[in-house]
Design an enzyme around this catalytic site. Sequence first.
Site, PDB file in Angstrom:
ATOM      1  N   HIS A  93       9.640  -8.063  -1.457  1.00  0.00           N
ATOM      2  CA  HIS A  93       8.919  -6.818  -1.718  1.00  0.00           C
ATOM      3  C   HIS A  93       9.626  -6.021  -2.809  1.00  0.00           C
ATOM      4  CE1 HIS A  93       6.213  -6.853   1.917  1.00  0.00           C
ATOM      5  NE2 HIS A  93       7.043  -7.860   2.177  1.00  0.00           N
TER       6      HIS A  93
ATOM      7  N   GLU B 123       0.805  -1.219   0.000  1.00  0.00           N
ATOM      8  CA  GLU B 123       0.000   0.000   0.000  1.00  0.00           C
ATOM      9  C   GLU B 123       0.842   1.274   0.000  1.00  0.00           C
ATOM     10  OE1 GLU B 123      -1.059   0.794   4.677  1.00  0.00           O
ATOM     11  OE2 GLU B 123      -2.353  -0.543   3.556  1.00  0.00           O
TER      12      GLU B 123
END
Length: 195
Positions: A156, A88
Amino acid sequence: MPYKKFEEYNMKVTDDVKDRYKNIIQDLGEDTERDGLLKTPERAAKAMQFLTQGYDQDPVEILKSAMFKESYNEMVIVKDIELYSLCEHHILPFFGKAHIAYIPNGYIVGLSKLPRILDVFARRLQVQERLTEQVLDCINDTLKPQGVAVVIEASHMCMMMRGVQKQNSITTTSGFRGQFEKSETRNEFLKLIGK
């Protein structure tokens, strides 16, 4: 008959998001009228709807749809579940695998439902820590087992492609409820998933 893929999109959302993507691409200095980019805004709009479809799904109902009364009361583990989500903070992907276990308390759940609820929460703008807690709490609150354990290992892209640019880093998060808070049970689970 060959496999037929069907995806449904909200056309108003698609059109609105497509226009925004077109403006972003233009603001970055690209020509949205060149061949390679003509359909990119629409493709990106549809991709974002697909990647965030978890907002429209109810993980509790998914679990409840396949709960079965059963006396089995030993550990059940589904491990190495593929995981794809969007961070996010940068709207970049993170991906890896999850390991989910529970100890039944009168009810078991269809095994496919554990990966399904993982996907529901993963198909939202996320952080790995919250994702771990949401899966854990959903199983714990809905199935009411003797215990639940969730371990997620992910890479990530926000750490790999930009920022610190660490290509080989893996983030691990875990959560334990009930019987898994006892070291003996937790250690058995970790051993069974190879940790």
